[in-house]
Design a protein around this motif. Structure first.
Motif, short mmCIF file in Angstrom:
data_model
loop_
_atom_site.label_atom_id
_atom_site.label_comp_id
_atom_site.label_asym_id
_atom_site.label_seq_id
_atom_site.Cartn_x
_atom_site.Cartn_y
_atom_site.Cartn_z
N ALA A 57 25.87 8.34 46.30
CA ALA A 57 26.92 9.36 46.18
C ALA A 57 28.22 8.72 45.67
CB ALA A 57 27.17 10.04 47.53
N SER A 60 27.91 7.88 41.98
CA SER A 60 27.97 9.01 41.05
C SER A 60 29.40 9.32 40.64
CB SER A 60 27.32 10.25 41.68
OG SER A 60 28.15 10.77 42.69
N VAL A 229 29.10 17.79 48.67
CA VAL A 229 27.66 17.98 48.85
C VAL A 229 26.94 16.81 48.18
CG1 VAL A 229 25.71 19.51 48.37
CG2 VAL A 229 27.95 20.49 48.87
N PHE A 230 25.95 16.28 48.84
CA PHE A 230 25.14 15.23 48.21
C PHE A 230 23.69 15.42 48.62
CE2 PHE A 230 24.83 11.54 51.47
CZ PHE A 230 24.91 12.39 52.54
N MET A 240 26.13 18.52 53.39
CA MET A 240 27.58 18.41 53.21
C MET A 240 28.06 17.20 53.98
SD MET A 240 30.06 21.54 52.88
CE MET A 240 31.25 20.30 53.01
N MET B 1 26.98 11.96 44.26
CA MET B 1 27.60 13.13 44.85
C MET B 1 27.44 14.29 43.88
SD MET B 1 29.14 13.21 47.70
CE MET B 1 30.66 13.04 48.54
N ILE B 2 27.23 15.48 44.43
CA ILE B 2 27.16 16.68 43.59
C ILE B 2 28.56 16.92 43.03
CG2 ILE B 2 26.59 19.11 43.53
CD1 ILE B 2 24.19 17.74 44.46
N ARG B 3 28.62 17.16 41.71
CA ARG B 3 29.96 17.26 41.10
C ARG B 3 30.34 18.67 40.77
NH1 ARG B 3 31.70 12.34 40.01
NH2 ARG B 3 33.62 13.42 40.60
N VAL B 79 20.19 20.38 40.96
CA VAL B 79 19.87 20.41 42.38
C VAL B 79 19.95 21.85 42.86
CG1 VAL B 79 20.55 19.61 44.67
CG2 VAL B 79 20.84 18.10 42.71
N ALA B 115 30.95 25.21 51.06
CA ALA B 115 30.40 23.91 50.66
C ALA B 115 30.62 23.70 49.16
CB ALA B 115 28.91 23.84 50.98
N LEU B 116 30.41 24.75 48.36
CA LEU B 116 30.65 24.63 46.92
C LEU B 116 32.13 24.39 46.64
CD1 LEU B 116 28.59 27.31 44.97
CD2 LEU B 116 28.34 24.85 44.95
N SER B 118 34.18 22.88 48.37
CA SER B 118 34.61 21.53 48.75
C SER B 118 34.42 20.55 47.60
CB SER B 118 33.81 21.05 49.97
OG SER B 118 32.48 20.74 49.60
N MET B 119 33.59 20.89 46.62
CA MET B 119 33.38 19.98 45.50
C MET B 119 34.05 20.49 44.23
SD MET B 119 29.45 20.64 44.34
CE MET B 119 28.68 21.47 45.68
N MET B 249 23.41 23.43 41.63
CA MET B 249 24.39 22.35 41.47
C MET B 249 23.92 21.33 40.45
SD MET B 249 25.08 22.01 45.54
CE MET B 249 23.38 22.37 45.94
N THR B 251 24.41 17.14 39.05
CA THR B 251 24.95 15.79 39.14
C THR B 251 25.07 15.23 37.72
OG1 THR B 251 22.77 14.75 39.20
CG2 THR B 251 23.69 15.44 41.30
N PRO B 252 25.70 14.09 37.54
CA PRO B 252 25.63 13.44 36.22
C PRO B 252 24.16 13.12 35.92
CG PRO B 252 27.25 12.37 37.64
CD PRO B 252 26.51 13.33 38.50
N PRO B 269 31.76 11.02 34.85
CA PRO B 269 30.63 11.64 35.56
C PRO B 269 30.86 13.13 35.87
CG PRO B 269 31.22 9.56 36.59
CD PRO B 269 32.28 9.84 35.58
#
Lengths: 377, 313
Positions: A57, A60, A229-230, A240, B1-3, B79, B115-116, B118-119, B249, B251-252, B269
């Motif tokens: 994470a 990334s 989120v990861f 989360m 991490m989800i971006r 994801v 949750a969304l 937050s990113m 979601m 990621t790179p 990223p």
């Protein structure tokens, strides 16, 4: 990396990991498409799995090219880890924290008394199947309920480490935190839209029940914080992550020992991988004596459940990690100090990662406690 | 991490069977359900497979976004979470059917959007337009209600209960849905306010457990024209008009730089993940087939996502 961690000057951070979906932590049994169709799994991850997820994470958010060449101070490079260390991993629910229950602790059959294993001295050991020979064994006087609790609250663990018997309300089973959610998967042929032969698989994911989260203590990361989120574990399931302001480990200081006491309990809150199976590398196999950081000790006894087989998936190499047999979390050892004081012992062992292998990934998180005298309440 | 991420809304147009395989029970082929709530769900792997088949992307882009079909050279950049229930259609004494939800369902929807957010700061504004909770036994207007002893009452299947027709929190949620999910050109836009009903949590649990469609199927022996011995079974379906959602979601790209498709590649990223998500949204079909029995018309669903401008597409 062999050695013990925990004295670093890096700031410690506490993160809560809240799953968004059921999670899938595969066990090391082979699972190849077309050959096996049941994937075994655990509800609670290995520390190494969480370590890898957090490291990925963080990566990334960085430049992958730099990671491959120069690397970063905290996450290192593909060949070498950096300053990022995972210290401890445990459960939380509604502000309460839960650790693996000490081995042998259980509820008395037909009653609500908690029993803890206590030392039983045998002056002459006729035959011991293990070396070093121990003359004190841990046993429980009463009959225990068949299923042993797997989790103990922070308060209960504190009582145990202070040589007292925890209350039964402090003990929980897996069913209080996780529920299995089996799934069946297929692979569709994109041309025929029919299921491909031998591609049916079944896996058990585990759903974390209401407000159950993982709590992770880390140090040595450059990020100001981790939030968002990861993915964690298999099948890219999501969770989360959020930083917490307080560190629950501050509620577990080392116990106060009397000057007459010479023995202590060394409890493992996470699995430990020792070079000699159940024995740390600094304990002599024959004599049971060892020395670490100027403290000389002798192994008196131990309560260790069956070994765990620990592995994982190396994302970089795209293959499984080395397989190890680990001492399960909840196991504890009783040592006697030969030279040094119990104060020195706390300094050396308390809240340290004592695994011989991969301590930086969170294996072997140890806590020091008093040897209990009471059998049950 | 989800971006980067968004919400993918899935509306069931024809009954949907996302199954768990055969089980011993009243229903031979039940649908997938969450273990701890009993609410219907669709596994993320099933949704991902259906998207992969239907999305309008070149093979190279599909490989980059979804991951290679064979081997483990790299993982995909997309994801998805499991599809979760938002509204369940229930027969109504007035108004044909109601879209039923509950405070508990909405609480989770709110948490997932948080949750969304937050990113993605741009998502934060969208989340803040939602009410913080929904109250049970509420509707908007009188599309579902009849008057019983002076009390506005809703009749859903065998259940009848008094409701408040003028709840401000529900109005706020419906406005949000009409702005972000069911826009003016969506055929459900006008019906939405008149058909939404928030019921008690336990009642919602009963509806999703007892009022799915269970159909009985047989296989006819071609020679005799009668049912083959043993060839009778029943299948459970999520009814048409069910509305579900998934967090979609990105990621790179998880591949070597030189292998990345040029149109997605970016040294930053976050920007790369944004490109991936945008590409998926552009290639999303309006309809696709999900789950089993596609050739007998089951599992047709319509898709929509929210983008940062707040306009549902």
């Amino acid at each position: 990396m062999i050695g013990m961690l925990g004295m670093g000057g890096n700031e410690m951070k506490v993160f809560k990991i809240a799953p968004l979906d059921p999670l899938f932590f595969r066990d090391p049994r082979p699972f190849t498409a077309g050959e096996q169709d049941w994937a075994g799994s655990f509800p609670f991850p290995w520390p190494g799995t969480v370590y890898g997820a957090i490291r990925s994470a963080i990566l990334s958010r960085r430049e992958y090219k730099k990671f491959l060449t120069k690397g970063y101070t905290d996450i290192g490079n593909p060949k070498q880890k950096g300053t990022f260390h995972l210290r401890a991993l445990f459960l939380s629910q509604n502000g309460l924290y839960y650790f693996p229950s000490p081995a042998g602790v259980g509820l008395e059959k037909g009653a609500k008394n908690v029993c803890v294993p206590t030392p039983f001295y045998l002056p002459e050991v006729i035959f011991s199947p293990v070396t070093p020979e121990v003359t004190e064994f841990l046993y429980v006087k009463k009959d225990l309920k068949a299923s042993l609790p797997l989790w103990i609250s922070l308060q209960g663990l504190k009582e145990f480490l202070n040589g007292k018997t925890p209350r039964y309300t402090n003990l929980k089973g897996n069913e209080d935190f996780f529920i299995p959610e089996p799934k069946v998967g297929i692979k569709r042929d994109p041309n025929t839209h029919a299921s491909e032969l031998h591609q049916l698989y079944r896996a058990i994911h585990y759903r974390f029940l209401n407000n159950v989260n993982l709590t992770v203590i880390v140090e040595g990361i450059e990020e100001e914080t981790l939030s968002g989120v990861f993915t964690i574990g298999g099948e890219r399931r999501t969770a989360m992550v959020k930083e917490e302001s307080s560190n629950p480990l501050s509620l577990l200081p080392p116990p106060k020992f009397d000057s007459s006491e010479k023995r202590f309990v060394l409890y493992l809150a996470t699995p430990a991988i020792f070079e000699r199976g159940w024995l740390p590398h600094w304990v002599d196999e024959e004599t049971g004596e060892g020395e670490f950081e100027d403290v000389k000790l002798k192994l008196v006894s131990a309560a260790i459940s069956s070994y765990l087989v620990v592995s994982g998936w190396d994302v970089q190499k795209k293959g499984p990690k080395d397989l190890y047999r680990a001492v399960p979390a909840g196991s504890f050892y009783i040592f006697e100090v030969l030279e040094g004081s119990l104060g020195d012992v706390a300094e050396v062992f308390h809240k340290r990662n004592i695994s011989d292998i991969s301590p930086e990934e969170g294996y072997g998180f140890a806590l020091v406690g008093k040897v209990f005298k009471e059998v049950s309440q | 991490m989800i971006r980067k991420g968004t919400i993918l809304f899935v509306t069931v147009e024809t009954p949907l069977h996302a199954g768990t395989g055969a089980e011993l029970g009243i229903v031979d082929l039940p649908i997938q359900r969450e273990r701890h709530t009993g609410w219907p769900k669709v596994e993320a792997s099933g949704l991902k497979g259906a998207l992969r088949e239907s999305v309008d992307l070149s093979d190279g882009l599909k490989r980059a976004v979804f991951g290679p079909e064979e081997g483990d050279l790299h993982s995909g950049a997309l994801v998805l979470t499991d599809l979760r229930i938002l509204f369940f259609p229930v027969k109504s004494g007035k108004g044909t059917f109601a879209w039923v939800t509950s405070p508990e369902v909405f609480a989770r929807f709110h948490r997932d959007l948080a949750a969304l957010a937050s990113m993605d700061d741009e998502f934060l504004a969208i989340v803040e337009e939602l009410p913080e909770e929904l109250r049970e036994n509420t509707v908007i207007g009188n599309g579902l209600t009849v008057e019983v002893n002076g009390q506005s009452t809703v009749l859903l299947e065998e259940y009848s209960f008094g409701v408040n027709e003028d709840d401000d929190k529900l109005k706020k949620f419906v406005e949000w849905l009409q702005k972000y999910v069911f826009k003016k050109q969506n055929p459900r836009h006008a019906d939405l306010p008149q058909k939404i009903c928030v019921v008690e949590n336990d009642m919602f649990n009963d509806f999703v457990k007892m009022f799915t469609e269970v159909i009985t199927r047989t296989k006819i022996d071609q020679a005799t024209g009668t049912v083959q011995t043993g060839a009778l079974w029943n299948e459970e379906y999520l009814p048409a008009e069910t509305i579900m959602y998934s967090l979609m979601m990105a990621t790179p790209l998880m591949m070597k730089n030189e292998e990345k498709p040029e149109e997605l590649k970016n040294n930053n990223p976050e920007k790369e993940a944004k490109k991936v998500l945008q590409k998926i949204k552009e290639g999303l079909p309006e309809y696709l087939f999900l789950g089993g029995n596609e050739t007998v018309g089951k599992g047709l669903v319509s898709l929509s996502v929210i983008d940062k401008t707040g306009e549902a597409s």
